[in-house]
Design a protein around this motif. Structure first.
Motif, PDB file in Angstrom:
ATOM      1  N   SER A   1      -5.968  -5.976   4.785  1.00 33.09           N
ATOM      2  CA  SER A   1      -5.418  -4.919   5.632  1.00 33.09           C
ATOM      3  C   SER A   1      -3.898  -5.015   5.699  1.00 33.09           C
TER       4      SER A   1
ATOM      5  N   ALA B   1      -8.575   0.780   7.313  1.00 30.23           N
ATOM      6  CA  ALA B   1      -8.028   2.012   7.895  1.00 30.23           C
ATOM      7  C   ALA B   1      -6.502   1.979   7.894  1.00 30.23           C
TER       8      ALA B   1
ATOM      9  N   PRO C   1      -9.473   6.068   3.935  1.00 29.12           N
ATOM     10  CA  PRO C   1      -8.720   6.188   5.179  1.00 29.12           C
ATOM     11  C   PRO C   1      -8.295   7.628   5.483  1.00 29.12           C
TER      12      PRO C   1
ATOM     13  N   SER D   1      -3.974   3.882   5.514  1.00 27.21           N
ATOM     14  CA  SER D   1      -3.511   5.268   5.668  1.00 27.21           C
ATOM     15  C   SER D   1      -1.988   5.303   5.783  1.00 27.21           C
TER      16      SER D   1
END
Length: 188
Positions: free
Chosen positions: A114, A138, A162, A141
């Motif tokens: 991440s 996520a 995302p 994004s």
């Protein structure tokens, strides 16, 4: 404060991580020499700093060095079609100038970091044909400059793309995407 190691020392960590002999066709990879002042196969420099590592189909069989995070001048890393194994390093999130990362067709495993959401210059990411697991974070994004992300042929990748990512940016054939991730996740 700690002084980061020299780019030569850090890049040469790839040699130390090999589980098979270093390919004879790759000359110059020696921590005691400067990759920009001497010839290191596959290394390109600009202004005295390494900016590109291109070692596709070179028979490399080891792990990715986490210490490459110290070579913040890198703009392109292409290590396609080798036998590199292990995980993707969260520490590489410090490579803020990286525009292209191509690690396709290796034996890399584990989740997508991440922390790579801080790779704000990244335009192309190719992780095809590895053994990556989990879902696309996520936080990715935030990677608004991405124009191409290829995750195909990672059969244990799952989840969705995302929010806010443009159509056609992600390619994920032969994965569990865009379906929900199984609970519990399948074994690697």
């Amino acid at each position: 404060p700690l002084i980061p190691p020299s780019p030569a020392c850090v890049l040469a960590c790839l040699v130390a991580s090999q589980v098979s002999p270093w390919p004879a066709t790759l000359v110059g990879w020696d921590a005691s020499s400067d990759p920009c002042a001497s010839t290191w196969t596959g290394v390109t420099c600009t202004g005295g700093s390494p900016t590109s590592v291109l070692l596709t189909q070179r028979g490399l069989a080891g792990s990715l060095p986490s210490s490459w995070a110290y070579v913040t001048s890198l703009q392109s890393i292409r290590l396609t079609s080798n036998s590199l194994r292990g995980s993707l390093h969260a520490s590489w999130s410090s490579l803020a100038q990286l525009t292209r990362l191509d690690l396709a067709s290796n034996a890399l495993s584990g989740p997508l970091p991440s922390s790579w959401s801080s790779l704000s210059s990244l335009r192309t990411l190719n992780l095809t044909a590895n053994a990556l697991t989990s879902s696309v974070p996520a936080s990715w994004s935030a990677l608004t400059l991405l124009t191409r992300v290829v995750l195909s042929d990672n059969p244990l990748l799952c989840g969705g793309v995302p929010a806010g990512v443009g159509a056609g940016v992600y390619s994920y054939a032969n994965t569990l995407m865009p379906g929900a991730c199984p609970s519990p996740p399948p074994p690697p």
